[in-house]
Design a protein around this motif. Structure first.
Motif, PDB file in Angstrom:
ATOM      1  N   SER A  46      35.000  28.416  -8.033  1.00 52.41           N
ATOM      2  CA  SER A  46      34.445  27.079  -8.210  1.00 52.41           C
ATOM      3  C   SER A  46      33.077  27.092  -7.536  1.00 52.41           C
ATOM      4  O   SER A  46      32.986  27.387  -6.335  1.00 52.41           O
ATOM      5  CB  SER A  46      35.354  26.028  -7.578  1.00 52.41           C
ATOM      6  OG  SER A  46      34.832  24.737  -7.822  1.00 52.41           O
ATOM      7  N   TRP A  47      32.041  26.809  -8.314  1.00 54.19           N
ATOM      8  CA  TRP A  47      30.675  26.936  -7.830  1.00 54.19           C
ATOM      9  C   TRP A  47      29.852  25.686  -8.127  1.00 54.19           C
ATOM     10  O   TRP A  47      30.057  25.037  -9.153  1.00 54.19           O
ATOM     11  CB  TRP A  47      29.976  28.106  -8.527  1.00 54.19           C
ATOM     12  CG  TRP A  47      30.565  29.452  -8.320  1.00 54.19           C
ATOM     13  CD1 TRP A  47      31.004  30.001  -7.160  1.00 54.19           C
ATOM     14  CD2 TRP A  47      30.739  30.467  -9.315  1.00 54.19           C
ATOM     15  NE1 TRP A  47      31.438  31.290  -7.368  1.00 54.19           N
ATOM     16  CE2 TRP A  47      31.287  31.603  -8.692  1.00 54.19           C
ATOM     17  CE3 TRP A  47      30.480  30.518 -10.692  1.00 54.19           C
ATOM     18  CZ2 TRP A  47      31.567  32.774  -9.377  1.00 54.19           C
ATOM     19  CZ3 TRP A  47      30.768  31.686 -11.369  1.00 54.19           C
ATOM     20  CH2 TRP A  47      31.306  32.804 -10.721  1.00 54.19           C
ATOM     21  N   PRO A  48      28.866  25.387  -7.284  1.00 51.17           N
ATOM     22  CA  PRO A  48      27.924  24.317  -7.628  1.00 51.17           C
ATOM     23  C   PRO A  48      26.961  24.811  -8.709  1.00 51.17           C
ATOM     24  O   PRO A  48      26.632  25.998  -8.763  1.00 51.17           O
ATOM     25  CB  PRO A  48      27.183  24.053  -6.314  1.00 51.17           C
ATOM     26  CG  PRO A  48      27.279  25.334  -5.558  1.00 51.17           C
ATOM     27  CD  PRO A  48      28.595  25.965  -5.965  1.00 51.17           C
ATOM     28  N   VAL A  49      26.547  23.899  -9.561  1.00 48.44           N
ATOM     29  CA  VAL A  49      25.590  24.206 -10.624  1.00 48.44           C
ATOM     30  C   VAL A  49      24.515  23.124 -10.651  1.00 48.44           C
ATOM     31  O   VAL A  49      24.645  22.089 -10.000  1.00 48.44           O
ATOM     32  CB  VAL A  49      26.258  24.278 -12.018  1.00 48.44           C
ATOM     33  CG1 VAL A  49      27.310  25.366 -12.076  1.00 48.44           C
ATOM     34  CG2 VAL A  49      26.836  22.939 -12.434  1.00 48.44           C
ATOM     35  N   SER A  50      23.490  23.385 -11.411  1.00 51.62           N
ATOM     36  CA  SER A  50      22.518  22.355 -11.769  1.00 51.62           C
ATOM     37  C   SER A  50      22.455  22.311 -13.280  1.00 51.62           C
ATOM     38  O   SER A  50      22.275  23.332 -13.928  1.00 51.62           O
ATOM     39  CB  SER A  50      21.122  22.677 -11.219  1.00 51.62           C
ATOM     40  OG  SER A  50      21.078  22.462  -9.836  1.00 51.62           O
ATOM     41  N   THR A  51      22.624  21.107 -13.815  1.00 49.73           N
ATOM     42  CA  THR A  51      22.466  20.892 -15.248  1.00 49.73           C
ATOM     43  C   THR A  51      21.209  20.046 -15.453  1.00 49.73           C
ATOM     44  O   THR A  51      20.403  19.900 -14.543  1.00 49.73           O
ATOM     45  CB  THR A  51      23.717  20.220 -15.842  1.00 49.73           C
ATOM     46  OG1 THR A  51      23.923  18.959 -15.203  1.00 49.73           O
ATOM     47  CG2 THR A  51      24.957  21.096 -15.665  1.00 49.73           C
ATOM     48  N   ALA A  52      21.063  19.472 -16.621  1.00 47.88           N
ATOM     49  CA  ALA A  52      19.826  18.786 -17.007  1.00 47.88           C
ATOM     50  C   ALA A  52      19.446  17.625 -16.090  1.00 47.88           C
ATOM     51  O   ALA A  52      20.271  16.778 -15.774  1.00 47.88           O
ATOM     52  CB  ALA A  52      19.935  18.281 -18.434  1.00 47.88           C
ATOM     53  N   ARG A  53      18.187  17.622 -15.705  1.00 47.35           N
ATOM     54  CA  ARG A  53      17.627  16.507 -14.933  1.00 47.35           C
ATOM     55  C   ARG A  53      17.377  15.331 -15.874  1.00 47.35           C
ATOM     56  O   ARG A  53      17.486  15.458 -17.105  1.00 47.35           O
ATOM     57  CB  ARG A  53      16.345  16.934 -14.228  1.00 47.35           C
ATOM     58  CG  ARG A  53      15.211  17.314 -15.167  1.00 47.35           C
ATOM     59  CD  ARG A  53      14.001  17.857 -14.392  1.00 47.35           C
ATOM     60  NE  ARG A  53      12.961  18.313 -15.287  1.00 47.35           N
ATOM     61  CZ  ARG A  53      12.828  19.551 -15.750  1.00 47.35           C
ATOM     62  NH1 ARG A  53      13.706  20.477 -15.396  1.00 47.35           N
ATOM     63  NH2 ARG A  53      11.829  19.865 -16.548  1.00 47.35           N
ATOM     64  N   LYS A  54      17.010  14.197 -15.291  1.00 50.91           N
ATOM     65  CA  LYS A  54      16.743  12.986 -16.070  1.00 50.91           C
ATOM     66  C   LYS A  54      15.707  13.270 -17.152  1.00 50.91           C
ATOM     67  O   LYS A  54      14.693  13.908 -16.893  1.00 50.91           O
ATOM     68  CB  LYS A  54      16.248  11.883 -15.145  1.00 50.91           C
ATOM     69  CG  LYS A  54      16.151  10.538 -15.809  1.00 50.91           C
ATOM     70  CD  LYS A  54      15.806   9.453 -14.814  1.00 50.91           C
ATOM     71  CE  LYS A  54      15.770   8.114 -15.535  1.00 50.91           C
ATOM     72  NZ  LYS A  54      15.543   7.015 -14.596  1.00 50.91           N
ATOM     73  N   GLY A 104      24.061  21.755  -7.252  1.00 53.90           N
ATOM     74  CA  GLY A 104      24.892  20.620  -6.888  1.00 53.90           C
ATOM     75  C   GLY A 104      24.321  19.297  -7.347  1.00 53.90           C
ATOM     76  O   GLY A 104      24.933  18.252  -7.153  1.00 53.90           O
ATOM     77  N   ARG A 105      23.154  19.351  -7.986  1.00 56.48           N
ATOM     78  CA  ARG A 105      22.554  18.130  -8.544  1.00 56.48           C
ATOM     79  C   ARG A 105      21.752  18.489  -9.786  1.00 56.48           C
ATOM     80  O   ARG A 105      21.305  19.631  -9.939  1.00 56.48           O
ATOM     81  CB  ARG A 105      21.693  17.421  -7.515  1.00 56.48           C
ATOM     82  CG  ARG A 105      20.530  18.212  -7.026  1.00 56.48           C
ATOM     83  CD  ARG A 105      19.736  17.400  -5.992  1.00 56.48           C
ATOM     84  NE  ARG A 105      18.478  18.064  -5.750  1.00 56.48           N
ATOM     85  CZ  ARG A 105      18.049  18.440  -4.569  1.00 56.48           C
ATOM     86  NH1 ARG A 105      18.790  18.198  -3.512  1.00 56.48           N
ATOM     87  NH2 ARG A 105      16.900  19.037  -4.434  1.00 56.48           N
ATOM     88  N   PRO A 106      21.544  17.529 -10.682  1.00 57.10           N
ATOM     89  CA  PRO A 106      20.778  17.807 -11.906  1.00 57.10           C
ATOM     90  C   PRO A 106      19.354  18.240 -11.578  1.00 57.10           C
ATOM     91  O   PRO A 106      18.676  17.601 -10.776  1.00 57.10           O
ATOM     92  CB  PRO A 106      20.787  16.464 -12.634  1.00 57.10           C
ATOM     93  CG  PRO A 106      21.966  15.722 -12.088  1.00 57.10           C
ATOM     94  CD  PRO A 106      22.072  16.168 -10.658  1.00 57.10           C
ATOM     95  N   ALA A 107      18.904  19.346 -12.177  1.00 61.47           N
ATOM     96  CA  ALA A 107      17.559  19.850 -11.868  1.00 61.47           C
ATOM     97  C   ALA A 107      16.968  20.691 -12.990  1.00 61.47           C
ATOM     98  O   ALA A 107      15.788  21.006 -12.955  1.00 61.47           O
ATOM     99  CB  ALA A 107      17.591  20.671 -10.577  1.00 61.47           C
ATOM    100  N   SER A 108      17.761  21.061 -13.980  1.00 55.00           N
ATOM    101  CA  SER A 108      17.282  21.999 -14.993  1.00 55.00           C
ATOM    102  C   SER A 108      16.685  21.280 -16.199  1.00 55.00           C
ATOM    103  O   SER A 108      16.753  20.057 -16.314  1.00 55.00           O
ATOM    104  CB  SER A 108      18.422  22.911 -15.461  1.00 55.00           C
ATOM    105  OG  SER A 108      19.245  22.248 -16.402  1.00 55.00           O
ATOM    106  N   ALA A 109      16.131  22.059 -17.092  1.00 52.32           N
ATOM    107  CA  ALA A 109      15.621  21.520 -18.360  1.00 52.32           C
ATOM    108  C   ALA A 109      16.735  21.457 -19.408  1.00 52.32           C
ATOM    109  O   ALA A 109      16.498  21.062 -20.535  1.00 52.32           O
ATOM    110  CB  ALA A 109      14.464  22.368 -18.866  1.00 52.32           C
ATOM    111  N   GLY A 110      17.944  21.845 -19.026  1.00 50.85           N
ATOM    112  CA  GLY A 110      19.082  21.776 -19.942  1.00 50.85           C
ATOM    113  C   GLY A 110      20.077  22.906 -19.767  1.00 50.85           C
ATOM    114  O   GLY A 110      21.245  22.762 -20.114  1.00 50.85           O
TER     115      GLY A 110
END
Length: 140
Positions: A46-54, A104-110
């Motif tokens: 179980s790992w933290p990820v970053s998915t799409a930012r606003k 652990g928080r949204p930060a990517s372009a997708g």
């Protein structure tokens, strides 16, 4: 026995029945910014990820990997490094990042970003299990 196992996966992890046949499942929960890796029905990571930012989108759904690229560089974002890329839909991939403070928080372009060490583990597991036996599930 298999039906009971499938029912447990569906109830506990919210996985669609089509996913249950895969020996390896990488489940991304966008709301909690986590990835749970399940091998043969057992949670192994179980790992933290970053998915799409606003303003950006990480596509939801169930996918099989389409290609792997160990040393990929983004053609869309100034050759940004995308180590251990597992492409699952067009230009969208699960990959390592050097921006670990943002996990652990949204930060990517997708894309779905992981710590590079974790991306390497997942990359290896996908190679071991094969595309047909791997599912990437992205849900809220």
């Amino acid at each position: 026995m298999l039906r009971s196992f499938i029912a447990v996966l569906v109830l506990v992890f919210g996985l669609p029945v089509t996913v249950s046949a895969a020996s390896l499942v990488a489940k991304v929960d966008v709301s909690s910014q986590t990835m749970t890796v399940i091998r043969y029905g057992e949670v192994i990571y179980s790992w933290p990820v970053s998915t799409a930012r606003k303003g950006k989108v990480t596509p939801r759904g169930t996918y099989s990997p389409k290609s792997l690229s160990r040393y990929h560089k983004s053609s869309l974002y100034n050759n940004a490094p995308m180590p251990y890329s597992i492409f699952f839909r067009g230009n969208y991939a699960v990959h390592g990042t050097n921006q670990v403070s943002r996990l652990g928080r949204p930060a990517s372009a997708g894309c779905v970003r992981l710590h590079t060490a974790n991306a390497a583990k997942l990359f290896s597991l996908v190679k071991e299990h094969g595309f047909k036996n791997t599912r990437i599930v992205v849900q809220n």
